[in-house]
Design a protein around this motif. Structure first.
Motif, PDB file in Angstrom:
ATOM      1  N   PRO A 115       8.143   7.742 -10.105  1.00  0.00           N
ATOM      2  CA  PRO A 115       6.980   7.638  -8.891  1.00  0.00           C
ATOM      3  C   PRO A 115       7.045   6.488  -8.168  1.00  0.00           C
ATOM      4  O   PRO A 115       6.915   5.157  -8.564  1.00  0.00           O
ATOM      5  N   VAL A 116       6.956   6.536  -6.918  1.00  0.00           N
ATOM      6  CA  VAL A 116       6.684   5.196  -6.002  1.00  0.00           C
ATOM      7  C   VAL A 116       5.152   5.194  -5.866  1.00  0.00           C
ATOM      8  O   VAL A 116       4.735   5.791  -4.950  1.00  0.00           O
ATOM      9  N   THR A 117       4.716   4.060  -6.435  1.00  0.00           N
ATOM     10  CA  THR A 117       3.520   3.753  -6.235  1.00  0.00           C
ATOM     11  C   THR A 117       3.310   2.304  -6.192  1.00  0.00           C
ATOM     12  O   THR A 117       4.340   1.541  -6.467  1.00  0.00           O
ATOM     13  N   ALA A 118       2.263   1.889  -5.549  1.00  0.00           N
ATOM     14  CA  ALA A 118       2.172   0.281  -5.305  1.00  0.00           C
ATOM     15  C   ALA A 118       2.284  -0.640  -6.732  1.00  0.00           C
ATOM     16  O   ALA A 118       2.832  -1.338  -6.754  1.00  0.00           O
ATOM     17  N   GLU A 119       1.672  -0.039  -7.562  1.00  0.00           N
ATOM     18  CA  GLU A 119       1.812  -0.380  -9.130  1.00  0.00           C
ATOM     19  C   GLU A 119       3.013  -0.646  -9.402  1.00  0.00           C
ATOM     20  O   GLU A 119       3.684  -1.361 -10.007  1.00  0.00           O
ATOM     21  N   ASN A 120       4.003   0.533  -9.296  1.00  0.00           N
ATOM     22  CA  ASN A 120       5.335   0.433  -9.810  1.00  0.00           C
ATOM     23  C   ASN A 120       6.096  -0.547  -8.932  1.00  0.00           C
ATOM     24  O   ASN A 120       6.905  -1.129  -9.781  1.00  0.00           O
ATOM     25  N   ILE A 121       6.072  -0.388  -7.724  1.00  0.00           N
ATOM     26  CA  ILE A 121       6.751  -1.543  -7.242  1.00  0.00           C
ATOM     27  C   ILE A 121       6.431  -2.730  -7.496  1.00  0.00           C
ATOM     28  O   ILE A 121       7.209  -3.650  -7.803  1.00  0.00           O
ATOM     29  N   LYS A 122       4.936  -3.084  -7.674  1.00  0.00           N
ATOM     30  CA  LYS A 122       4.733  -4.407  -8.093  1.00  0.00           C
ATOM     31  C   LYS A 122       5.403  -4.877  -9.549  1.00  0.00           C
ATOM     32  O   LYS A 122       5.741  -6.052  -9.618  1.00  0.00           O
ATOM     33  N   ASP A 123       5.216  -3.776 -10.466  1.00  0.00           N
ATOM     34  CA  ASP A 123       5.798  -3.978 -11.693  1.00  0.00           C
ATOM     35  C   ASP A 123       7.502  -4.359 -11.688  1.00  0.00           C
ATOM     36  O   ASP A 123       7.880  -5.393 -12.241  1.00  0.00           O
ATOM     37  N   THR A 178       0.919  -1.235   0.163  1.00  0.00           N
ATOM     38  CA  THR A 178      -0.073   0.063  -0.027  1.00  0.00           C
ATOM     39  C   THR A 178       0.818   1.443   0.060  1.00  0.00           C
ATOM     40  O   THR A 178       1.747   1.324   0.855  1.00  0.00           O
ATOM     41  N   VAL A 179       0.607   2.055  -0.772  1.00  0.00           N
ATOM     42  CA  VAL A 179       1.513   3.133  -1.111  1.00  0.00           C
ATOM     43  C   VAL A 179       0.325   4.338  -1.412  1.00  0.00           C
ATOM     44  O   VAL A 179      -0.499   4.437  -2.194  1.00  0.00           O
ATOM     45  N   ASP A 180       0.465   5.481  -0.208  1.00  0.00           N
ATOM     46  CA  ASP A 180      -0.971   6.485  -0.341  1.00  0.00           C
ATOM     47  C   ASP A 180      -2.283   6.106  -0.635  1.00  0.00           C
ATOM     48  O   ASP A 180      -2.849   6.430  -1.311  1.00  0.00           O
ATOM     49  N   GLY A 181      -2.539   4.997  -0.071  1.00  0.00           N
ATOM     50  CA  GLY A 181      -3.684   4.279   0.159  1.00  0.00           C
ATOM     51  C   GLY A 181      -4.187   3.478  -1.124  1.00  0.00           C
ATOM     52  O   GLY A 181      -5.231   2.869  -1.336  1.00  0.00           O
ATOM     53  N   GLU A 182      -3.202   3.518  -2.173  1.00  0.00           N
ATOM     54  CA  GLU A 182      -3.266   2.569  -3.395  1.00  0.00           C
ATOM     55  C   GLU A 182      -2.633   1.322  -3.052  1.00  0.00           C
ATOM     56  O   GLU A 182      -1.608   1.241  -2.486  1.00  0.00           O
ATOM     57  N   ARG A 183      -3.513   0.116  -3.287  1.00  0.00           N
ATOM     58  CA  ARG A 183      -2.992  -1.469  -2.982  1.00  0.00           C
ATOM     59  C   ARG A 183      -2.824  -1.972  -4.249  1.00  0.00           C
ATOM     60  O   ARG A 183      -3.624  -1.951  -5.242  1.00  0.00           O
TER      61      ARG A 183
END
Length: 116
Positions: free
Chosen positions: A90-98, A30-35
């Motif tokens: 950008p550090v997002t949950a999607e980018n980390i998962k990718d 979870t990053v900034d509420g995005e899971r």
């Protein structure tokens, strides 16, 4: 840009038609509420799992091995986060998962981080 909130949670998930007590262990980033969720491809017995801690309740050798494996996966998540920061992505949950699953390697210009 740094994220406002960041969290990791391991939890058990029952798949359809699953009859036994074992459940697959998933990681929720979870990053900034995005899971985003990623399967660890590991299983554990549901009545030997602490949902609040996201860890096993056992002290067996198998439990210790699983703890070590989940710690390793967590380290890989933090490495992926650091890599995104270093690359000014950008550090997002999607980018980390990718990064973890090796998706969009061309987009991030580096290899995947295997979670198995």
């Amino acid at each position: 840009m740094l994220e406002k909130s960041f969290g990791l949670l391991y939890y058990l998930k029952q798949t359809k038609n699953q009859k036994n007590e074992n459940r697959y262990i998933y990681l929720r980033i979870t990053v900034d509420g995005e899971r985003r969720e990623i399967s660890t491809k590991r299983q554990w017995i549901s009545d030997q799992w602490n949902a609040q801690l996201g860890r096993t309740t056992g002290i067996s050798e198998e439990a210790k091995e699983l703890h070590s494996y989940l710690d390793l996966v967590s380290v890989k998540v933090y490495r992926a986060k650091t890599k995104l920061l270093e690359d000014n992505k950008p550090v997002t949950a999607e980018n980390i998962k990718d990064v973890l699953i090796g998706k969009d390697e061309k987009k991030f210009h580096h290899g995947s981080i295997s979670t198995s």
